[in-house]
Write an enzyme that holds these catalytic residues in place. Structure first.
Site, PDB file in Angstrom:
ATOM      1  N   HIS A 187      17.854-152.182 -14.390  1.00 26.16           N
ATOM      2  CA  HIS A 187      16.537-152.251 -15.013  1.00 26.16           C
ATOM      3  C   HIS A 187      15.746-153.271 -14.682  1.00 26.16           C
ATOM      4  CE1 HIS A 187      14.580-151.717 -18.890  1.00 26.16           C
ATOM      5  NE2 HIS A 187      14.277-152.833 -18.718  1.00 26.16           N
ATOM      6  N   GLU A 188      16.220-154.615 -14.604  1.00 21.36           N
ATOM      7  CA  GLU A 188      15.280-155.459 -14.041  1.00 21.36           C
ATOM      8  C   GLU A 188      14.847-155.515 -12.863  1.00 21.36           C
ATOM      9  OE1 GLU A 188      14.135-157.280 -16.557  1.00 21.36           O
ATOM     10  OE2 GLU A 188      15.474-156.939 -17.995  1.00 21.36           O
TER      11      GLU A 188
ATOM     12  N   HIS B 143       8.462-149.519 -18.635  1.00 30.55           N
ATOM     13  CA  HIS B 143       9.380-149.135 -19.592  1.00 30.55           C
ATOM     14  C   HIS B 143       9.303-147.528 -19.543  1.00 30.55           C
ATOM     15  CE1 HIS B 143      10.833-152.904 -21.471  1.00 30.55           C
ATOM     16  NE2 HIS B 143      11.640-152.711 -20.572  1.00 30.55           N
TER      17      HIS B 143
ATOM     18  N   HIS C  28      11.585-153.412 -12.859  1.00 33.47           N
ATOM     19  CA  HIS C  28      10.525-154.139 -13.194  1.00 33.47           C
ATOM     20  C   HIS C  28      10.023-154.918 -12.002  1.00 33.47           C
ATOM     21  CE1 HIS C  28      10.524-153.139 -17.210  1.00 33.47           C
ATOM     22  NE2 HIS C  28      11.517-153.733 -17.665  1.00 33.47           N
TER      23      HIS C  28
HETATM   24 ZN    ZN Z   1      12.641-153.922 -19.551  1.00 29.80          ZN
END
Ligand code: ZN
Ligand code: ZN
Length: 421
Positions: free
Chosen positions: A166-167, A176, A170
């Protein structure tokens, strides 16, 4: 390896412009079950966020990363291989390659931090104690994991992998998603995706394209701008067995073999003399552990030694039979219990000594190791690391739960602990 927690983390989308982490923008992944509004944070708001993040991307396809520090509680190389998996999960689908570097001069720095921390010399912080992690958008990309959660509070490797994927999303420029079927959903859910889902793949391919060439991330490409991924090729990798594994008073994981030890928290650890680190300690110890009082105990034959940090306490060695009546001599290893006491292993048998009672080992011992769920026939070493317990046998390792049963699959010690090719 797996210790699932039955928690469901409800989405919280928290965007804000960082006022403390230099000039970059970052996104947090809160560990929270209540909405968490950007207005609480540093005067930012989501409209501003949206403007700022439009079109954030890396303008190159080879990105270097470095793991700045390692958390307690899991083998460093398990972190290293898990982060590798998380990067590979993205580069499988798009035209990005990632290379691990030892240098701090990298595109993406990953670190395990407390609430208040520094990033490249500047103050940075998680907005809440319960934030899981945060990441900076391109072309910044740094990722900080909350070391309280990873791993002192017992997060599983699956939860860590999920958060890392997930990170990294980014770091590569993804926002998101409001879909619970996306790895970019803003909070950790019960279903732990370990890789990008269809909508994430589409999103990353819109930025960097569909992967056109075979993936080359497991080895640095020839034009790698950084040092190759560090690999251990020292004597450590040619060890066919070792005596024991112990953490020292500082938490360094040390493998003891004959007269030497190797500090696994170093890169390419050389063999160092045991007697130079723990003066007075003989070679070829049978078992060792650092107890909750931070004292380190070593066992060999019918004697044991006790060290306060690196200094032997007075009147040691002492007799195992006198101090721990019923515990055998010539043990293979000792496994500390999560509460009080320890299991001592020798050959195919084990004994349990309760340190609260300080009474002789009960009469129904020894028992057979094979009666312990899933254990290998014999043990070479055991280790309590953070809150996790591991046993080692024939260069394989296993995690042991609180009921002294094996959980999950065994792993390769050379790969995950020694970082060998
Ligand atoms: Zn996030
Ligand atoms: Zn940070």
């Amino acid at each position: 390896m797996i210790r699932p927690r039955d928690l469901v983390f409800v989405l919280v989308v928290a965007f804000h412009v960082s006022m403390v982490c230099s000039a970059a923008v970052f996104v947090e992944r809160p560990f929270h079950d209540e909405p968490f509004y950007p207005s609480d944070l540093d005067g930012a708001n989501s409209t501003k966020y949206r403007d700022l993040t439009a079109g954030f991307k890396w303008n190159k396809t080879l990105l270097s990363y470095s793991i700045i520090n390692f958390p307690t509680g899991v083998p460093p190389n398990l972190i290293r291989t898990t982060i590798r998996r998380a990067f590979d999960a993205w580069s499988r689908y798009t035209n990005l390659n990632f290379v691990e570097s030892l240098s701090a001069m990298v595109d993406i720095q990953l670190a395990f931090e407390g609430v208040n921390h520094y990033r490249r010399g500047l103050p940075c912080r998680f907005s809440q104690e319960i934030t899981l992690a945060h990441a900076f958008f391109p072309e910044d990309g740094d990722i900080h994991f909350n070391k309280k959660y990873f791993f002192t509070e017992g997060a599983s490797i699956e939860q860590f992998l999920n958060t890392a994927v997930h990170e990294i999303g980014h770091s590569l420029g993804l926002l998101h998603s409001s879909s619970r079927k996306s790895i970019m959903y803003g909070a950790q859910l019960q279903e732990l995706f370990s890789e990008p889902q269809p909508e994430d793949i589409q999103a990353i391919q819109e930025i960097y394209g569909i992967r056109s060439a075979p993936q080359t991330t497991t080895q640095p490409p020839p034009r790698a701008i950084t040092t190759p991924k560090p690999r251990t090729t020292t004597e450590l990798c040619s060890l066919s067995s070792f005596d024991t594994i112990v953490t020292d008073h500082r938490g360094n994981v040390c493998v003891l073999a004959g007269r030497f030890y190797y500090n696994l928290n170093e890169t390419n650890p050389p063999p160092r003399k045991i007697s130079a680190k723990w003066p007075g300690l003989p070679p070829n110890v049978d078992a060792a552990f650092t107890y909750r009082d931070q004292k380190t105990y070593f066992f060999k034959g019918d004697q044991y030694w006790k060290y306060d940090k690196l200094r032997m306490e007075e009147n040691y060695p002492r007799s195992i039979a006198v101090s721990f009546p019923g515990v055998p001599q010539d043990m293979d290893t000792i496994l500390l219990s999560p509460t009080a006491g320890f299991h001592a292993f020798r050959g195919t048998q084990y004994w349990f000594y309760d340190t609260r009672k300080l009474k002789p080992v009960e009469r129904h011992f020894p028992k057979l190791i094979r009666e312990l769920g899933g254990f290998p026939a014999r043990l070479d070493a055991a280790l309590l690391l953070g809150e996790r317990r591991y046993i080692f046998s024939d260069l394989r390792y296993y995690e042991v739960d609180d009921e002294t049963r094996i959980v999950g699959e065994s792993g390769d010690v050379r790969r995950d602990w020694f970082n060998c090719v």
